[in-house]
Design an enzyme around this catalytic site. Structure first.
Site, PDB file in Angstrom:
ATOM      1  N   GLU A 169       0.840  -1.197   0.000  1.00 48.87           N
ATOM      2  CA  GLU A 169       0.000   0.000   0.000  1.00 48.87           C
ATOM      3  C   GLU A 169       0.880   1.253   0.000  1.00 48.87           C
ATOM      4  OE1 GLU A 169      -3.333   0.356  -0.480  1.00 48.87           O
ATOM      5  OE2 GLU A 169      -2.481   2.351  -0.690  1.00 48.87           O
ATOM      6  N   LYS A 224       8.360  -1.457  -2.392  1.00 50.99           N
ATOM      7  CA  LYS A 224       7.671  -0.712  -1.319  1.00 50.99           C
ATOM      8  C   LYS A 224       8.691  -0.092  -0.358  1.00 50.99           C
ATOM      9  CE  LYS A 224       4.974   0.948   1.669  1.00 50.99           C
ATOM     10  NZ  LYS A 224       4.222   2.167   1.475  1.00 50.99           N
ATOM     11  N   CYS A 280       6.180   4.635   9.430  1.00 48.31           N
ATOM     12  CA  CYS A 280       6.825   3.765   8.429  1.00 48.31           C
ATOM     13  C   CYS A 280       8.200   4.169   7.924  1.00 48.31           C
ATOM     14  CB  CYS A 280       5.882   3.573   7.260  1.00 48.31           C
ATOM     15  SG  CYS A 280       4.377   2.737   7.774  1.00 48.31           S
TER      16      CYS A 280
HETATM   17  P1  NAD Z   1      -1.925  -0.249  12.685  1.00 51.86           P
HETATM   18  O1  NAD Z   1      -1.134  -0.547  13.873  1.00 51.86           O
HETATM   19  O2  NAD Z   1      -2.722   1.026  12.598  1.00 51.86           O
HETATM   20  O3  NAD Z   1      -2.986  -1.435  12.434  1.00 51.86           O
HETATM   21  C1  NAD Z   1      -2.676  -2.785  12.511  1.00 51.86           C
HETATM   22  C2  NAD Z   1      -3.861  -3.511  13.139  1.00 51.86           C
HETATM   23  O4  NAD Z   1      -3.622  -4.922  13.076  1.00 51.86           O
HETATM   24  C3  NAD Z   1      -4.080  -3.194  14.624  1.00 51.86           C
HETATM   25  O5  NAD Z   1      -5.381  -2.649  14.806  1.00 51.86           O
HETATM   26  C4  NAD Z   1      -3.900  -4.546  15.342  1.00 51.86           C
HETATM   27  O6  NAD Z   1      -4.783  -4.734  16.436  1.00 51.86           O
HETATM   28  C5  NAD Z   1      -4.226  -5.519  14.217  1.00 51.86           C
HETATM   29  N1  NAD Z   1      -3.666  -6.865  14.426  1.00 51.86           N
HETATM   30  C6  NAD Z   1      -2.399  -7.213  14.758  1.00 51.86           C
HETATM   31  N2  NAD Z   1      -2.275  -8.551  14.819  1.00 51.86           N
HETATM   32  C7  NAD Z   1      -3.481  -9.072  14.520  1.00 51.86           C
HETATM   33  C8  NAD Z   1      -3.978 -10.411  14.407  1.00 51.86           C
HETATM   34  N3  NAD Z   1      -3.181 -11.464  14.586  1.00 51.86           N
HETATM   35  N4  NAD Z   1      -5.266 -10.570  14.101  1.00 51.86           N
HETATM   36  C9  NAD Z   1      -6.088  -9.507  13.895  1.00 51.86           C
HETATM   37  N5  NAD Z   1      -5.674  -8.229  13.975  1.00 51.86           N
HETATM   38  C10 NAD Z   1      -4.384  -8.009  14.273  1.00 51.86           C
HETATM   39  O7  NAD Z   1      -0.940  -0.348  11.444  1.00 51.86           O
HETATM   40  P2  NAD Z   1      -1.080   0.380  10.026  1.00 51.86           P
HETATM   41  O8  NAD Z   1      -0.588   1.774  10.119  1.00 51.86           O
HETATM   42  O9  NAD Z   1      -2.437   0.100   9.456  1.00 51.86           O
HETATM   43  O10 NAD Z   1       0.015  -0.431   9.193  1.00 51.86           O
HETATM   44  C11 NAD Z   1      -0.196  -1.771   8.804  1.00 51.86           C
HETATM   45  C12 NAD Z   1       0.861  -2.158   7.787  1.00 51.86           C
HETATM   46  O11 NAD Z   1       0.730  -1.335   6.632  1.00 51.86           O
HETATM   47  C13 NAD Z   1       2.309  -1.971   8.272  1.00 51.86           C
HETATM   48  O12 NAD Z   1       3.083  -2.998   7.734  1.00 51.86           O
HETATM   49  C14 NAD Z   1       2.707  -0.645   7.667  1.00 51.86           C
HETATM   50  O13 NAD Z   1       4.100  -0.578   7.435  1.00 51.86           O
HETATM   51  C15 NAD Z   1       1.965  -0.662   6.347  1.00 51.86           C
HETATM   52  N6  NAD Z   1       1.641   0.665   5.797  1.00 51.86           N
HETATM   53  C16 NAD Z   1       1.173   1.659   6.620  1.00 51.86           C
HETATM   54  C17 NAD Z   1       0.813   2.891   6.073  1.00 51.86           C
HETATM   55  C18 NAD Z   1       0.296   4.016   6.939  1.00 51.86           C
HETATM   56  O14 NAD Z   1       0.113   5.104   6.414  1.00 51.86           O
HETATM   57  N7  NAD Z   1       0.039   3.819   8.220  1.00 51.86           N
HETATM   58  C19 NAD Z   1       0.890   3.087   4.685  1.00 51.86           C
HETATM   59  C20 NAD Z   1       1.347   2.039   3.882  1.00 51.86           C
HETATM   60  C21 NAD Z   1       1.710   0.827   4.450  1.00 51.86           C
HETATM   61  C1  UGA Z   2       4.483   7.723   3.705  1.00 46.47           C
HETATM   62  C2  UGA Z   2       4.517   7.653   2.180  1.00 46.47           C
HETATM   63  O1  UGA Z   2       4.327   8.967   1.644  1.00 46.47           O
HETATM   64  C3  UGA Z   2       3.424   6.717   1.659  1.00 46.47           C
HETATM   65  O2  UGA Z   2       3.541   6.587   0.240  1.00 46.47           O
HETATM   66  C4  UGA Z   2       3.587   5.344   2.315  1.00 46.47           C
HETATM   67  O3  UGA Z   2       2.542   4.485   1.888  1.00 46.47           O
HETATM   68  C5  UGA Z   2       3.537   5.502   3.816  1.00 46.47           C
HETATM   69  O4  UGA Z   2       4.579   6.411   4.249  1.00 46.47           O
HETATM   70  C6  UGA Z   2       3.782   4.215   4.546  1.00 46.47           C
HETATM   71  O5  UGA Z   2       4.312   3.275   4.011  1.00 46.47           O
HETATM   72  O6  UGA Z   2       3.426   4.254   5.721  1.00 46.47           O
HETATM   73  P1  UGA Z   2       3.027   9.027   5.509  1.00 46.47           P
HETATM   74  O7  UGA Z   2       4.124   8.653   6.424  1.00 46.47           O
HETATM   75  O8  UGA Z   2       1.644   8.739   5.905  1.00 46.47           O
HETATM   76  O9  UGA Z   2       3.242   8.320   4.086  1.00 46.47           O
HETATM   77  O10 UGA Z   2       3.090  10.600   5.205  1.00 46.47           O
HETATM   78  P2  UGA Z   2       4.081  11.501   4.326  1.00 46.47           P
HETATM   79  O11 UGA Z   2       3.273  12.502   3.628  1.00 46.47           O
HETATM   80  O12 UGA Z   2       4.986  10.701   3.498  1.00 46.47           O
HETATM   81  O13 UGA Z   2       4.908  12.267   5.443  1.00 46.47           O
HETATM   82  C7  UGA Z   2       5.868  11.602   6.234  1.00 46.47           C
HETATM   83  C8  UGA Z   2       6.622  12.613   7.065  1.00 46.47           C
HETATM   84  O14 UGA Z   2       7.444  13.431   6.238  1.00 46.47           O
HETATM   85  C9  UGA Z   2       5.726  13.595   7.828  1.00 46.47           C
HETATM   86  O15 UGA Z   2       6.261  13.824   9.107  1.00 46.47           O
HETATM   87  C10 UGA Z   2       5.765  14.853   6.990  1.00 46.47           C
HETATM   88  O16 UGA Z   2       5.524  16.021   7.731  1.00 46.47           O
HETATM   89  C11 UGA Z   2       7.188  14.798   6.485  1.00 46.47           C
HETATM   90  N1  UGA Z   2       7.372  15.560   5.222  1.00 46.47           N
HETATM   91  C12 UGA Z   2       6.741  15.190   4.096  1.00 46.47           C
HETATM   92  C13 UGA Z   2       8.247  16.652   5.213  1.00 46.47           C
HETATM   93  O17 UGA Z   2       8.847  17.016   6.247  1.00 46.47           O
HETATM   94  N2  UGA Z   2       8.414  17.333   4.038  1.00 46.47           N
HETATM   95  C14 UGA Z   2       7.786  16.980   2.900  1.00 46.47           C
HETATM   96  O18 UGA Z   2       8.014  17.648   1.857  1.00 46.47           O
HETATM   97  C15 UGA Z   2       6.935  15.884   2.929  1.00 46.47           C
END
Ligand code: NAD
Ligand code: UGA
Length: 483
Positions: A169, A224, A280
């Site tokens: 994602e 990713k 992340c």
């Molecule tokens: P999060 O902590 O918000 O959510 C994860 C959820 O999984 C929690 O609610 C937890 O209770 C649940 N969980 C854990 N183990 C479980 C199990 N065995 N059965 C059922 N539920 C379970 O995490 P997130 O931010 O959604 O991130 C999830 C993944 O996606 C990570 O690998 C992260 O790196 C990736 N990712 C996150 C973002 C982002 O913007 N947060 C963007 C892209 C990718």
């Molecule tokens: C980031 C990536 O942008 C997503 O593509 C990815 O899916 C995600 O991580 C993930 O894998 O979790 P996110 O962390 O939600 O998304 O937000 P960003 O907009 O990337 O910002 C990350 C951090 O960088 C923030 O603290 C933001 O304030 C900072 N940032 C961003 C800067 O300081 N300057 C910029 O120009 C942009």
């Protein structure tokens, strides 16, 4: 093999699982989406009648939840039942950095992913497509495949089989709904082409075909991590130049604009700030560092590790600048902190620069008043690991050691009276509209306004008697002290 898709299960109802499945359910009304999570409180919040109580704040999320919830989108903790009926299972659980054992501090802790794979192996029926939605180290699909294939039959003794795909994602918090609706690309990695095409069919409901990329599974996993590493590297690069601007008389906004016009560089992700936060970037780069070290690529590991090191340094230098400008001591001084989320338009504070900066200021003895429009007091307390003062706290009757600072929370912006300084840490829209001419009158002089996000209307500030500092601005005129 039966590849028809009707029922979809997503394990993990977090910042990714919730919005991603909500978008799919909204775009694919004929499919059923069961989003399951072991965290019952979180599930209850996803089911809250009052949509302002959803566990995640994300612009546009309420609306798509309202249109699909309890029609073809269901949130529950019925994990077994959801797996049993699923043709596709998305694994969308957390993958934080390991804190103990081999690879501690760098590699991802896969215990939640493993637990999911075991549950899927036990309860699935027939042929199931298992999709890695979580961000995972390269070759995790192999581990998942091994766990899934070890029993051969499910709890009922029925034959089972699996296709494992990687479908990372790329949404960013704060813009998740737009990112999901108009993705730059959808990446599907795998070996089983039939399963890959089936998964692509879900996305084709709204994503143009030329944006759906197919790769081998390891390229997908690595792409990713690489994507996040490149984005974070841009921020560390611009923040390092920002520090040079401050000492040379250059202005980082002008430098960013100038380099961003080069089409090879591009203008996005060049905003200098207090340092990247979010759950992340750091974790995924450290994962890459671990991978490089594991394969003996020491120089590669060192290169990427420095992106994280510069970021930590950048966060710590902000607090130091505040102390320096306030005559080297902030003990007993009231400092208003504007913003605690790691970026605007989210309630997420994971790895927010505000955590380190506020802790450093409290350690120096400051009295912080922290405001954020979407982050709660309890969340800030969990992050700072320091109890807040109550809002009716009486300073005169306080018997604590004067060298220890404190913080309290405010959800209103009526907090500037008698403040020595204001520090902007998150770029919330409402901070852009603050009437600094009026606020200046309430503060103790000489008063400082520190802008780490370049959002303050500095033309207005110039008309006041506030001292003004903003990140990356070395131009003499802006930095000149008024006292
Ligand atoms: P999060 O902590 O918000 O959510 C994860 C959820 O999984 C929690 O609610 C937890 O209770 C649940 N969980 C854990 N183990 C479980 C199990 N065995 N059965 C059922 N539920 C379970 O995490 P997130 O931010 O959604 O991130 C999830 C993944 O996606 C990570 O690998 C992260 O790196 C990736 N990712 C996150 C973002 C982002 O913007 N947060 C963007 C892209 C990718
Ligand atoms: C980031 C990536 O942008 C997503 O593509 C990815 O899916 C995600 O991580 C993930 O894998 O979790 P996110 O962390 O939600 O998304 O937000 P960003 O907009 O990337 O910002 C990350 C951090 O960088 C923030 O603290 C933001 O304030 C900072 N940032 C961003 C800067 O300081 N300057 C910029 O120009 C942009």
């Amino acid at each position: 093999m039966n590849y028809s898709i009707k029922n979809i299960c997503c394990i993990g109802a977090g910042y990714v699982g919730g919005p991603t499945m909500a978008m799919m359910a909204y775009k694919c009304p004929n499919l059923i989406f069961n989003v399951v999570d072991i965290n019952k409180e979180r599930v209850a919040a996803w089911n809250a009648k009052d949509l302002s109580k959803l566990p995640i704040f994300e612009p546009g999320l309420k609306e798509i939840i309202a249109s699909s919830r309890n029609k073809n989108l269901f949130f529950s903790s019925e994990i077994k039942e959801a797996i049993k009926s699923a043709d596709v299972v998305f694994i969308s659980v957390n993958t934080p950095t390991k804190t103990k054992g081999v690879g501690a501090g760098k590699s991802s802790d896969l215990k939640w992913v493993e637990a999911c794979a075991r549950e899927v192996a036990k309860y699935s029926k027939g042929h199931t497509i298992v999709v890695e939605k979580s961000t995972l180290p390269v070759r995790t699909a192999e581990v998942i495949q091994k766990i899934l294939n070890s029993p051969k039959t499910n709890f009922n003794g029925e034959k089972i089989s699996f296709s494992v795909l990687s479908n990372p994602e790329f949404l960013a918090e704060g813009t998740a709904i737009n990112d999901l609706e108009n993705p730059d690309r959808v990446l599907i990695g795998g070996e089983d082409q039939k399963a890959m095409f089936k998964l692509a069919e879900i996305y084709k409901a709204w994503v143009p075909e030329d944006k759906i990329l197919f790769t081998n599974i390891w390229s997908s996993e690595l792409a990713k991590l690489t994507s996040n590493a490149f984005l974070a590297q841009r921020i560390s690069s611009i923040n390092s130049i920002s520090a040079i601007c401050e000492v040379t008389g250059a202005d980082i906004r002008e430098v960013s604009r100038a380099i961003g016009k080069d089409s090879r560089i591009g203008s996005k992700f060049l905003d200098s700030g207090p340092g990247f936060g979010g759950s992340c970037f750091k974790k995924d780069i450290l994962n890459l560092v671990y991978l490089a070290e594991y394969f003996g690529l020491k120089e590669v590991a060192k290169f990427w590790e420095e992106v994280v090191n510069i970021n930590t340094w950048n966060q710590s230098r902000i607090a130091k600048i505040v102390v320096k400008k306030l005559f080297g001591t902030i003990s007993d001084k009231k400092i208003v902190i504007l913003g605690f989320a790691f970026k605007a338009n989210t309630n997420d504070t994971r790895e927010s620069a505000a955590i380190k900066i506020c802790r450093d200021l409290i350690e120096e003895g400051a009295e912080l008043v922290i405001h954020d429009p979407k982050v709660s007091q309890i969340q800030i307390e969990n992050d700072l690991k320091i109890k807040p003062l109550s809002n009716d706290y009486d300073k005169n009757s306080d018997s604590r050691d004067n060298n220890i600072g404190s913080w309290r929370f405010s959800n209103s912006l009526d907090i500037f009276e008698n403040a020595n300084a204001v520090l902007v840490l998150t770029e919330w829209q409402e901070y852009k509209d603050i009437p600094w001419d009026l606020i200046a009158k309430q503060m103790i002089k000489p008063a400082w306004l520190f802008d780490s996000r370049s959002i303050v209307d500095y033309k207005l500030v110039k008309k006041t008697d506030l001292n003004f500092w903003r990140l990356g601005d070395g131009s003499q005129e802006e930095q000149k002290e008024k006292y």
